[in-house]
Motif scaffolding. Structure first.
Motif, PDB file in Angstrom:
ATOM      1  N   VAL A   1      -4.007   8.207   4.780  1.00 23.92           N
ATOM      2  CA  VAL A   1      -3.724   8.329   3.229  1.00 23.92           C
ATOM      3  C   VAL A   1      -3.175   7.226   2.494  1.00 23.92           C
ATOM      4  CG1 VAL A   1      -3.328   9.726   1.363  1.00 23.92           C
ATOM      5  CG2 VAL A   1      -3.967  10.611   3.697  1.00 23.92           C
ATOM      6  N   CYS A   2      -3.550   6.507   1.582  1.00 20.91           N
ATOM      7  CA  CYS A   2      -2.783   5.366   0.924  1.00 20.91           C
ATOM      8  C   CYS A   2      -2.910   5.704  -0.465  1.00 20.91           C
ATOM      9  CB  CYS A   2      -3.830   3.976   1.097  1.00 20.91           C
ATOM     10  SG  CYS A   2      -3.379   2.432   0.258  1.00 20.91           S
ATOM     11  N   HIS A   3      -1.940   4.940  -1.105  1.00 15.36           N
ATOM     12  CA  HIS A   3      -1.435   5.395  -2.467  1.00 15.36           C
ATOM     13  C   HIS A   3      -2.738   5.049  -3.583  1.00 15.36           C
ATOM     14  CE1 HIS A   3       0.593   5.141  -6.289  1.00 15.36           C
ATOM     15  NE2 HIS A   3       0.468   3.962  -6.396  1.00 15.36           N
ATOM     16  N   THR A   4      -3.542   4.129  -2.906  1.00 17.27           N
ATOM     17  CA  THR A   4      -4.658   3.784  -3.708  1.00 17.27           C
ATOM     18  C   THR A   4      -5.741   4.754  -3.779  1.00 17.27           C
ATOM     19  OG1 THR A   4      -4.462   1.448  -3.246  1.00 17.27           O
ATOM     20  CG2 THR A   4      -6.597   2.079  -4.002  1.00 17.27           C
ATOM     21  N   ASP A   5      -5.913   5.938  -2.709  1.00 19.88           N
ATOM     22  CA  ASP A   5      -6.650   6.771  -2.546  1.00 19.88           C
ATOM     23  C   ASP A   5      -6.306   7.779  -3.831  1.00 19.88           C
ATOM     24  OD1 ASP A   5      -8.194   6.318  -0.293  1.00 19.88           O
ATOM     25  OD2 ASP A   5      -6.457   6.716   0.847  1.00 19.88           O
TER      26      ASP A   5
ATOM     27  N   GLY B   1     -10.941   7.512   0.730  1.00 17.22           N
ATOM     28  CA  GLY B   1     -10.299   7.343   2.045  1.00 17.22           C
ATOM     29  C   GLY B   1     -10.757   5.798   2.549  1.00 17.22           C
ATOM     30  N   HIS B   2      -9.692   4.907   3.087  1.00 15.44           N
ATOM     31  CA  HIS B   2     -10.180   3.612   3.356  1.00 15.44           C
ATOM     32  C   HIS B   2      -9.183   3.213   4.463  1.00 15.44           C
ATOM     33  CE1 HIS B   2      -6.925   3.422   0.109  1.00 15.44           C
ATOM     34  NE2 HIS B   2      -6.788   2.182   0.549  1.00 15.44           N
ATOM     35  N   GLU B   3      -8.615   3.881   5.318  1.00 14.18           N
ATOM     36  CA  GLU B   3      -7.860   3.633   6.570  1.00 14.18           C
ATOM     37  C   GLU B   3      -8.563   4.309   7.660  1.00 14.18           C
ATOM     38  OE1 GLU B   3      -3.923   4.400   5.271  1.00 14.18           O
ATOM     39  OE2 GLU B   3      -3.749   2.579   4.351  1.00 14.18           O
ATOM     40  N   GLY B   4      -9.874   4.331   7.716  1.00 10.62           N
ATOM     41  CA  GLY B   4     -10.709   5.026   8.663  1.00 10.62           C
ATOM     42  C   GLY B   4     -10.328   4.629  10.265  1.00 10.62           C
TER      43      GLY B   4
ATOM     44  N   GLY C   1      -5.635  -0.617   8.502  1.00 10.17           N
ATOM     45  CA  GLY C   1      -6.691  -1.482   7.950  1.00 10.17           C
ATOM     46  C   GLY C   1      -6.607  -1.682   6.456  1.00 10.17           C
ATOM     47  N   CYS C   2      -5.249  -0.979   5.788  1.00  8.05           N
ATOM     48  CA  CYS C   2      -5.047  -1.198   4.792  1.00  8.05           C
ATOM     49  C   CYS C   2      -3.429  -1.366   4.505  1.00  8.05           C
ATOM     50  CB  CYS C   2      -5.444  -0.124   3.533  1.00  8.05           C
ATOM     51  SG  CYS C   2      -5.037  -0.662   1.745  1.00  8.05           S
ATOM     52  N   GLY C   3      -2.822  -0.171   4.202  1.00  7.61           N
ATOM     53  CA  GLY C   3      -1.345  -0.120   3.916  1.00  7.61           C
ATOM     54  C   GLY C   3      -0.621  -0.903   4.749  1.00  7.61           C
ATOM     55  N   ILE C   4      -0.675  -0.727   6.210  1.00  7.70           N
ATOM     56  CA  ILE C   4       0.178  -1.471   6.956  1.00  7.70           C
ATOM     57  C   ILE C   4      -0.072  -3.057   7.131  1.00  7.70           C
ATOM     58  CG2 ILE C   4       1.191  -1.624   9.407  1.00  7.70           C
ATOM     59  CD1 ILE C   4       1.328   0.994   7.966  1.00  7.70           C
TER      60      ILE C   4
HETATM   61 ZN    ZN Z   1      -5.033   1.163   0.638  1.00 10.05          ZN
END
Ligand code: ZN
Ligand code: CXF
Length: 365
Positions: A39-43, A60-63, A167-170
């Motif tokens: 779960v990312c801040h962008t969600d 959801g974008h870190e699947g 795939g996103c935050g990290i």
């Molecule tokens: Zn993100």
């Protein structure tokens, strides 16, 4: 087919878990059975409509998951492959072709548009279209049709439940340091914001061999954790003058800086905290129209560089496997930032993230 998904039906409201309809994967898509999603801040900010992805939407974008079906034009994976998911990009524009897919000329449409290029959505509910393909994936769904360009194949032994947020935050935090700043060993760096992105950047600064690593935040608990992860100095900006402290620690200013908060006054302080010819990158998302003070008069003679960076300048197909390798070698322990939640508790995951109780929630299907 039917799938269970967490749907953002209305602005600033909790997600609702419902059964929805999923269409067939297109030629350039793969159907993924999701195992986990960060779960990312962008969600949260898209749920709250800082960015105008049409609602209702499956965000959801870190699947992370397993390939369940493959479109006719896809050759990079087969059914049963394990994959991590990242942002979508066309792969053909000048920026994609030159190795900068996070500046794809259609980045916003592909990642926030909520529709395929042909205008269709993969999801519907009671006959109503629901935005899909968020970052090419919409990973808050048990099954989703995912753009092949969002897919990164990983080993079947890789722990998907831990690796999902790469795939996103990290990759945003780590890439901002390793790809965008590329600080030499022995250099100084200041990291504004000790959240998941900032601390990923901090872990990357340790990998790069930075010897002065200053973490700035407003929560003592996060700063103590930053020190555990390798910060050499910590500053609580709510009780200390961050710019003065940074100048004192570094003897005049930091060579490098990473800004993860999106808060205007933090941006301004970052510009003043740099050494002559210092380089700062900004990755913290802010609402459209957010402005910050930038003192042209004082800063021009400093010769500083401030770069706005998307997704850590990452090429996911190569950078995500590099991060997996560093993690497996024990050199990039980002798992210390994560906490698993059952998918049914996804709103708790959002709430805990917003409250600062969890750095990187991962929902498990
Ligand atoms: Zn993100
Ligand atoms: C986003 C931040 C805002 C610009 C696009 C990329 N990062 C992902 O969460």
């Amino acid at each position: 087919m039917k799938t269970t998904a967490a749907v953002a039906f209305a602005k600033e409201q909790p997600l609702t878990i419902v059964e929805i309809d999923l269409d067939e994967p297109r030629a350039n898509e793969v159907r993924i059975r999701m195992v986990a999603s960060g779960v990312c801040h962008t969600d949260a900010i898209v749920r709250d409509q800082w960015y105008p992805t049409p609602l209702p939407a499956v965000l959801g974008h870190e699947g992370a998951g397993v390939v369940d079906a493959v479109g006719s034009a896809v050759t990079k994976v087969v059914v049963g492959d394990h994959v991590l998911l990242s942002f979508d990009h066309c792969g053909e524009c000048a920026n994609c072709a030159s190795g900068l897919p996070s500046y794809c000329t259609n980045f916003f449409g592909a990642n926030f548009g909520g529709r395929r290029a042909d205008g269709s959505s993969g999801f519907s509910h009671n006959g109503e279209q629901i935005s899909s393909h968020f970052f090419g994936q919409s990973s808050f769904s048990q099954f989703a049709n995912v753009s092949a360009n969002s897919v990164v194949k990983v080993s079947k032994t890789a722990p998907l439940e831990i690796l999902a947020p790469l795939g996103c935050g990290i990759q945003t935090g780590a890439g901002a340091v390793l790809n965008s700043l590329n600080p030499p060993a022995g250099s100084s760096i200041v990291i504004f914001g000790a959240g998941a992105v900032g601390l990923s950047g901090l872990l990357a600064a340790v990998i790069a061999g930075c010897t002065t690593i200053i973490a700035v935040d407003v929560h003592d608990s996060r700063l103590a954790f930053a020190r555990e992860l390798g910060a050499t100095h910590i500053i609580n900006a709510s009780t200390q003058d961050a710019v003065a402290e940074i100048k004192q620690i570094t003897g005049g200013g930091a060579q490098f800086a990473l800004e993860t908060t999106g808060v205007p006054v933090v941006f301004s302080n970052m510009t003043y905290s740099l050494a002559v010819r210092g380089h700062a990158v900004v990755v913290g998302a802010a609402a459209l129209g957010t402005n910050a003070n930038f003192d042209i008069g004082s800063l021009l003679p400093m010769g500083i560089t401030v770069t706005m960076v998307v997704e850590g300048d990452s090429v996911p197909s190569t950078f995500v496997p590099q991060l997996v390798d560093l993690f497996e070698r024990g050199l990039f322990p980002f798992d210390k930032l994560t906490k698993p939640y059952p998918f049914a508790e996804i709103n708790q995951a959002f709430d805990d993230s917003a409250a600062g109780l969890t750095l990187k929630p991962i929902v498990i299907f």
